[in-house]
Design a protein around this motif. Structure first.
Motif, mmCIF file in Angstrom:
data_model
loop_
_atom_site.group_PDB
_atom_site.id
_atom_site.type_symbol
_atom_site.label_atom_id
_atom_site.label_comp_id
_atom_site.label_asym_id
_atom_site.label_seq_id
_atom_site.Cartn_x
_atom_site.Cartn_y
_atom_site.Cartn_z
ATOM 1 N N ILE A 1 0.852 -1.181 0.000
ATOM 2 C CA ILE A 1 0.000 0.000 0.000
ATOM 3 C C ILE A 1 0.888 1.231 0.000
ATOM 4 O O ILE A 1 2.036 1.196 0.457
ATOM 5 C CB ILE A 1 -0.935 -0.003 1.240
ATOM 6 C CG1 ILE A 1 -2.114 0.959 1.051
ATOM 7 C CG2 ILE A 1 -0.163 0.333 2.521
ATOM 8 C CD1 ILE A 1 -3.212 0.783 2.097
ATOM 9 N N LEU A 2 0.394 2.304 -0.553
ATOM 10 C CA LEU A 2 0.986 3.633 -0.396
ATOM 11 C C LEU A 2 -0.027 4.405 0.448
ATOM 12 O O LEU A 2 -1.018 4.902 -0.071
ATOM 13 C CB LEU A 2 1.211 4.294 -1.753
ATOM 14 C CG LEU A 2 2.061 3.489 -2.742
ATOM 15 C CD1 LEU A 2 2.004 4.103 -4.136
ATOM 16 C CD2 LEU A 2 3.504 3.392 -2.269
ATOM 17 N N ASP B 1 0.404 -5.461 -9.239
ATOM 18 C CA ASP B 1 0.737 -6.425 -8.197
ATOM 19 C C ASP B 1 -0.409 -6.593 -7.187
ATOM 20 O O ASP B 1 -0.296 -7.386 -6.258
ATOM 21 C CB ASP B 1 2.009 -5.961 -7.469
ATOM 22 C CG ASP B 1 2.574 -7.012 -6.540
ATOM 23 O OD1 ASP B 1 2.829 -8.146 -7.002
ATOM 24 O OD2 ASP B 1 2.745 -6.722 -5.336
ATOM 25 N N GLY B 2 -1.487 -5.843 -7.394
ATOM 26 C CA GLY B 2 -2.631 -5.920 -6.495
ATOM 27 C C GLY B 2 -2.668 -4.847 -5.431
ATOM 28 O O GLY B 2 -3.567 -4.839 -4.580
ATOM 29 N N GLY B 3 -1.692 -3.927 -5.453
ATOM 30 C CA GLY B 3 -1.583 -2.921 -4.410
ATOM 31 C C GLY B 3 -2.504 -1.736 -4.594
ATOM 32 O O GLY B 3 -3.278 -1.655 -5.553
ATOM 33 N N PRO C 1 -10.748 1.842 -9.770
ATOM 34 C CA PRO C 1 -11.256 1.967 -8.395
ATOM 35 C C PRO C 1 -10.877 0.834 -7.451
ATOM 36 O O PRO C 1 -11.099 0.955 -6.247
ATOM 37 C CB PRO C 1 -12.781 2.035 -8.591
ATOM 38 C CG PRO C 1 -13.033 1.373 -9.910
ATOM 39 C CD PRO C 1 -11.848 1.701 -10.754
ATOM 40 N N ASP C 2 -10.324 -0.266 -7.975
ATOM 41 C CA ASP C 2 -9.874 -1.350 -7.094
ATOM 42 C C ASP C 2 -8.492 -1.092 -6.505
ATOM 43 O O ASP C 2 -7.998 -1.902 -5.710
ATOM 44 C CB ASP C 2 -9.843 -2.677 -7.850
ATOM 45 C CG ASP C 2 -11.233 -3.199 -8.169
ATOM 46 O OD1 ASP C 2 -12.182 -2.820 -7.459
ATOM 47 O OD2 ASP C 2 -11.358 -3.983 -9.135
ATOM 48 N N HIS C 3 -7.882 0.039 -6.869
ATOM 49 C CA HIS C 3 -6.499 0.276 -6.452
ATOM 50 C C HIS C 3 -6.273 1.682 -5.901
ATOM 51 O O HIS C 3 -5.122 2.133 -5.812
ATOM 52 C CB HIS C 3 -5.552 0.013 -7.625
ATOM 53 C CG HIS C 3 -5.664 -1.370 -8.172
ATOM 54 N ND1 HIS C 3 -5.128 -2.478 -7.538
ATOM 55 C CD2 HIS C 3 -6.311 -1.841 -9.279
ATOM 56 C CE1 HIS C 3 -5.419 -3.558 -8.231
ATOM 57 N NE2 HIS C 3 -6.127 -3.204 -9.293
ATOM 58 N N MET D 1 -8.316 -1.303 1.048
ATOM 59 C CA MET D 1 -7.343 -1.460 2.128
ATOM 60 C C MET D 1 -7.613 -2.707 2.954
ATOM 61 O O MET D 1 -6.682 -3.389 3.384
ATOM 62 C CB MET D 1 -7.320 -0.231 3.047
ATOM 63 C CG MET D 1 -8.644 0.120 3.671
ATOM 64 S SD MET D 1 -8.501 1.083 5.215
ATOM 65 C CE MET D 1 -8.233 -0.221 6.405
ATOM 66 N N LEU D 2 -8.892 -3.047 3.136
ATOM 67 C CA LEU D 2 -9.215 -4.258 3.894
ATOM 68 C C LEU D 2 -8.858 -5.509 3.095
ATOM 69 O O LEU D 2 -8.480 -6.535 3.673
ATOM 70 C CB LEU D 2 -10.691 -4.261 4.263
ATOM 71 C CG LEU D 2 -11.099 -3.213 5.304
ATOM 72 C CD1 LEU D 2 -12.613 -3.220 5.514
ATOM 73 C CD2 LEU D 2 -10.369 -3.431 6.630
ATOM 74 N N ARG D 3 -8.950 -5.439 1.775
ATOM 75 C CA ARG D 3 -8.512 -6.569 0.943
ATOM 76 C C ARG D 3 -7.019 -6.826 1.149
ATOM 77 O O ARG D 3 -6.595 -7.978 1.309
ATOM 78 C CB ARG D 3 -8.800 -6.277 -0.540
ATOM 79 C CG ARG D 3 -8.148 -7.284 -1.480
ATOM 80 C CD ARG D 3 -8.486 -7.016 -2.927
ATOM 81 N NE ARG D 3 -8.118 -5.688 -3.389
ATOM 82 C CZ ARG D 3 -6.895 -5.333 -3.768
ATOM 83 N NH1 ARG D 3 -5.899 -6.208 -3.718
ATOM 84 N NH2 ARG D 3 -6.651 -4.104 -4.201
#
Length: 442
Positions: A262-263, A289-291, A371-373, A420-422
């Protein structure tokens, strides 16, 4: 609360920490470097009046989280009362319990911040003690206001706590400097509730290169000790935070971490080219990478802000008087400098960015990686806040702007908390440690 200023309240561990400035018109405050509080115009004051009742109801019905709350810097200050509604105009603060309710902020990651100091054993020990005191203050908050807030340890805790009508308290560590060279100390903080860790802050440290240390790179990314930190965080199930890290460090974190990073409070170079902001290609790599990137609201990273001529003259005179800036004076002179600086700030306030510029960063990131990132980590009580969004009571304006931009309610809730919860859930699922965090506050 008259006369209380953020700078006077945060330096619990000032004697052991020295923060590297990337902005010559600034000094240390929380996790960032911030100008003096500047009052909003009366038109900006009633936050909820700027959105419709329908939008406010939509916002209040969502699980709304922020990944970078520097408010724990106040918790051992006698003049701050979490239970009392305060105002940015009066004391420069952003977060308290009444305003959390008003702005629909259900909680988030509350920061254990330690500014960067010398890389020696005595300084490591002092920083460790300061960080433990800060973690203690967060747990004390949960104990004192147990009917209103609750410590969170797992991703699934957030909804349960919010459904109980309480505010959610996760913990993060901004700057792993207090760990010294003993990576196992991260286990102690984990047991106390830590679930996110950022290796570095304003200066290169023992773990990694910093985005704002413009001297020659120390390691070209992560150090060998920093690599051990990443492995230990993965083992414990912590989310890794690349905010403040040099681009090379972030690439190394992506490569080495077994879970996405995460950033937690970062802007985008595509809107404003700044050391602390992230370029498109790196943000794309984080997302691939999913972040997730959590957009901050720290004005100096949103756009170039030019101080008035009067302020520049006053600051030059201040530096001449003291023979340098805040970081150049000795401990005995620092309080005198800070008082004189407060007087300059009051007479010639520093310029501030705008809600529109914050939204420009946010919408740019959403357009680039989707929106997923993307989420929000505004750096409240650590330098965040802009004209038109001076504290957390203005959060419904963000929901309104995202609805207006065409994002669905489901996408907006992903933005506020789902993403963030993911990441936290993925870190939990990948952990190999058997350590736990007893929720014992009595």
């Amino acid at each position: 609360m008259m006369g209380f200023s953020f700078r006077n309240g945060l330096m619990v561990a000032a004697a052991v920490t020295v923060l590297a400035a990337c902005n010559p018109d600034a000094e240390p405050s929380g996790s960032e470097i911030i100008p003096a509080a500047e009052a909003q115009s009366p038109a900006d004051t009633p936050a909820t009046s700027s959105v419709s009742q329908n939008v406010d109801a939509i916002h209040q019905g969502m699980l709304v989280m922020d990944t970078h709350l520097d408010t724990p810097a106040y918790f051992h200050n006698n003049e701050y009362d979490f239970s009392v509604r305060q105002t940015f105009e009066e004391d420069g603060t952003h977060v308290d319990l009444p305003r959390m309710k008003e702005g629909g902020l259900d909680g988030g990651f509350w920061v254990i911040f330690t500014a960067q100091g010398p890389l020696d054993e005595a300084s490591y020990d002092a920083a460790r003690n300061a960080a433990m005191l800060r973690q203690m203050s967060i747990r004390e908050l949960a104990a004192k206001y147990g009917d209103e807030v609750e410590l969170a340890f797992r991703a699934d805790d957030a909804k349960r706590i919010a459904d109980d009508g309480k505010r959610v308290v996760y913990q993060s560590m901004e700057n792993a400097y207090p760990l010294g060279t003993d990576i196992s100390l991260l286990e102690t903080f984990y047991i106390g509730g830590l679930r996110m860790v950022a290796p570095v802050h304003f200066r290169d440290n023992q773990f990694a290169d910093s985005a704002t240390d413009v001297s020659e790179a120390s390691f070209g990314g992560l150090s060998p000790l920093g690599e051990d930190l990443i492995r230990k965080a993965n083992e414990l199930g912590m989310v890794l935070d690349g905010s403040h890290a040099a681009d090379e460090t972030v690439y190394d974190m992506i490569e080495l971490s077994t879970t996405p990073i995460i950033l937690s409070h970062t802007g985008v170079d595509g809107v404003y080219d700044h050391f602390r902001n992230i370029p498109d290609e790196l943000l794309t790599a984080v997302a691939d990478d999913g972040g997730v990137i959590q957009i901050n609201a720290y004005g100096g990273y949103l756009e170039a802000l030019e101080p008035s001529a009067e302020r520049q003259e006053a600051m030059a005179a201040l530096e001449e008087r003291f023979g340098g800036g805040y970081y150049d004076v000795d401990d005995e002179t620092r309080e005198e400098y800070r008082t004189a600086r407060d007087e300059v700030d009051a007479q010639y306030p520093a310029p501030r960015s705008s809600f529109e510029k914050f939204m420009e960063h946010l919408l740019y990131a959403l357009d680039l990686v989707g929106p997923d990132h993307v989420g929000m980590g505004a750096d409240w009580d650590g330098g965040g806040g802009v004209e038109g969004m001076s504290d957390i009571t203005f959060l419904p304006k963000v929901t309104a702007a995202l609805l207006e931009a065409g994002y669905s309610e489901a996408e907006i809730e992903q933005f506020w908390s789902g993403n963030m919860l993911r990441l936290l859930r993925q870190a939990e699922e990948a952990r190999t440690s058997s350590l736990g965090s007893p929720n014992v506050l009595n």
